[in-house]
Structure formats: structure tokens, C-alpha cells
Design a protein around this motif. Structure first.
Motif, short mmCIF file in Angstrom:
data_model
loop_
_atom_site.label_atom_id
_atom_site.label_comp_id
_atom_site.label_asym_id
_atom_site.label_seq_id
_atom_site.Cartn_x
_atom_site.Cartn_y
_atom_site.Cartn_z
N MET A 1 20.42 47.73 5.95
CA MET A 1 19.65 48.95 6.09
C MET A 1 19.63 49.69 4.74
N LEU A 2 18.47 50.21 4.41
CA LEU A 2 18.33 50.98 3.18
C LEU A 2 19.06 52.31 3.29
N THR A 3 19.59 52.78 2.18
CA THR A 3 20.14 54.13 2.16
C THR A 3 19.00 55.12 2.33
N ALA A 4 19.31 56.34 2.72
CA ALA A 4 18.28 57.36 2.90
C ALA A 4 17.48 57.59 1.61
N PRO A 5 18.12 57.71 0.44
CA PRO A 5 17.33 57.91 -0.78
C PRO A 5 16.38 56.74 -1.08
N ALA A 6 16.84 55.51 -0.90
CA ALA A 6 15.98 54.35 -1.17
C ALA A 6 14.85 54.27 -0.15
N ALA A 7 15.15 54.53 1.12
CA ALA A 7 14.13 54.48 2.17
C ALA A 7 13.08 55.57 1.96
N LEU A 8 13.53 56.77 1.58
CA LEU A 8 12.59 57.87 1.34
C LEU A 8 11.71 57.58 0.14
N ARG A 9 12.30 57.05 -0.91
CA ARG A 9 11.53 56.71 -2.11
C ARG A 9 10.47 55.66 -1.79
N ALA A 10 10.83 54.65 -1.01
CA ALA A 10 9.87 53.61 -0.62
C ALA A 10 8.75 54.20 0.23
N ALA A 11 9.09 55.10 1.15
CA ALA A 11 8.07 55.73 2.00
C ALA A 11 7.12 56.60 1.17
N ILE A 12 7.67 57.32 0.18
CA ILE A 12 6.84 58.14 -0.69
C ILE A 12 5.91 57.26 -1.52
#
Length: 136
Positions: A1-12
Motif C-alpha cells: 500500500m502506498l503511503t498517504a503522501p505518495a498516494a496523494l501525489r499520484a492522485a494530484i
């Protein structure tokens, strides 16, 4: 699972590269984590991030301060302002879905648009604040 910062960056990144207003302002999907050496201006780069624990009442929250950079050389400040406006339209309060996390909110914080020392390049720093929590 991606960390929150990595997942948010990918979504952005996904949101920006699929936003028709931003693509029109940039003349293409020119949104980079790190721009290619020969990247044509204008473009946007995903910049610095600051993450802090914002947990309260046993709810594990993270606060993210994110900086996007706009790089331009056309039409004085105008192009940088237009692209900054497109970033706000694309991201402010956007309903993003970072993998494995829930976006509580994503809000515009500030923009700083200036001419660089070369006298030709305009640089906008556009900051957003986000809060995430893990999906349960």
C-alpha cells in the motif's frame, strides 16, 4: 500500500494530467515530477511537500502542505497567472481518491508569482493544504 503522501501525489498528478483546462493552458499534459531536460515551456512540476501528524480523538490524520511550480516564458506574468488559475480550478476542493486513503479536504493556501533572475522566466509557487486519513 502506498503511503498517504505518495498516494496523494499520484492522485494530484492524475487529476492535473486529465484536466482539460490545465492541459489547454499548458498546451499539453506537461505536468512532471521532474521535467525532462528538453521540456517545452510552460509546464508544471510537483514540488516540495511537508507532512505533519494531525491526529485527534483516535483518528489518524495527516496534514499535507504541497507546492506546485509553474514555469513560463510567454506574455509576461499573464501566462503564469492563467496556469495558476487552472491549477486552482483543477485542485481546490477536488474529490480525489488517493489509493488506500481518504482525502478529507484539499484547499488552496497561497500563490506567489514572480519573475526569475534571468528576466524572462516567470515562476509561480502554488501551495495547497490537504488532510488525509487511512481507509479502514
Amino acid at each position: 500500500m502506498l503511503t498517504a503522501p505518495a498516494a496523494l501525489r499520484a492522485a494530484i498528478h492524475q487529476a492535473l494530467t486529465s484536466d482539460s483546462g490545465l492541459i489547454a493552458a499548458l498546451g499539453g499534459a506537461r505536468v512532471y515530477d521532474e521535467p525532462p531536460r528538453d521540456a517545452a515551456l510552460p509546464y508544471v512540476t510537483l514540488g516540495e511537500a511537508r507532512i505533519a501528524d494531525a491526529s485527534a480523538d483516535d483518528a489518524p490524520l495527516q496534514e499535507h502542505q504541497l507546492t506546485l511550480h509553474v514555469w513560463s516564458r510567454q506574455g509576461g506574468h499573464k501566462e503564469a497567472h492563467v496556469i495558476t488559475g487552472a491549477l486552482l480550478q483543477a485542485l481546490d476542493d477536488a474529490p480525489l481518491s488517493p489509493a488506500g486513503h481518504r482525502l478529507v479536504n484539499l484547499r488552496f493556501a497561497l500563490a506567489d508569482i514572480r519573475r526569475e533572475a534571468d528576466g524572462r522566466t516567470y515562476h509561480a509557487l502554488v501551495r495547497f493544504r490537504a488532510v488525509t486519513e487511512p481507509n479502514n
